[in-house]
Design a protein around this motif. Structure first.
Motif, PDB file in Angstrom:
ATOM      1  N   ASP A 184       0.827  -1.209   0.000  1.00 18.03           N
ATOM      2  CA  ASP A 184       0.000   0.000   0.000  1.00 18.03           C
ATOM      3  C   ASP A 184       0.861   1.259   0.000  1.00 18.03           C
ATOM      4  OD1 ASP A 184      -2.456  -1.285  -0.110  1.00 18.03           O
ATOM      5  OD2 ASP A 184      -2.679  -1.354   2.074  1.00 18.03           O
TER       6      ASP A 184
ATOM      7  N   LYS B 142       1.823   1.828  -3.560  1.00 20.27           N
ATOM      8  CA  LYS B 142       0.657   2.204  -4.367  1.00 20.27           C
ATOM      9  C   LYS B 142       0.234   3.642  -4.126  1.00 20.27           C
ATOM     10  CE  LYS B 142      -1.321  -2.423  -4.229  1.00 20.27           C
ATOM     11  NZ  LYS B 142      -2.438  -3.219  -3.698  1.00 20.27           N
ATOM     12  N   THR B 143       0.339   4.086  -2.896  1.00 20.61           N
ATOM     13  CA  THR B 143      -0.121   5.438  -2.549  1.00 20.61           C
ATOM     14  C   THR B 143       1.011   6.470  -2.534  1.00 20.61           C
ATOM     15  OG1 THR B 143       0.101   4.978  -0.182  1.00 20.61           O
ATOM     16  CG2 THR B 143      -2.054   4.533  -1.201  1.00 20.61           C
TER      17      THR B 143
END
Length: 110
Positions: free
Chosen positions: A82, A85-86
């Motif tokens: 994550d 991804k962010t």
């Protein structure tokens, strides 16, 4: 490679990148998700953006780079996080495409 305006420069950049990836592959931990083993380190942070761009190049521009199975597993592990991804803006794919367009990249012409 991405800012190359002609075939020869693109091919030269791609070859240099492939050679660098082959050298990098020789120092990867053997059977672990990350560069140095089971633990995520700063070196993984350094390569995550590269793998993110490789994935975009493959998905949108049909550019395949030759990664060993181990390096592909490392890339997959990083791209699944994550935090990775962010780590970019929501419209990063558009930003990346605009970068290629703005640099008149040969990649868009091939």
């Amino acid at each position: 490679m991405l800012t190359a305006k002609e075939s020869a420069a693109f091919d030269e950049g791609r070859e240099a990148l492939q050679q660098g990836l082959q050298r990098l592959d020789t120092v990867l931990a053997a059977d672990a998700p990350y560069f140095a083993g089971e633990t995520f380190h700063l070196v993984d942070c350094v390569y995550a953006p590269l793998f993110m761009r490789f994935a975009l190049l493959k998905q949108h521009y049909a550019l395949e780079l030759s990664l060993s199975a181990r390096m592909q597993a490392w890339s997959d592990a990083l791209l699944a996080l994550d935090a990775v991804k962010t780590s970019v803006v929501d419209d990063f794919e558009t930003v990346f495409a605009n970068f290629l367009n703005g640099n008149d990249s040969y990649l868009l012409k091939r």
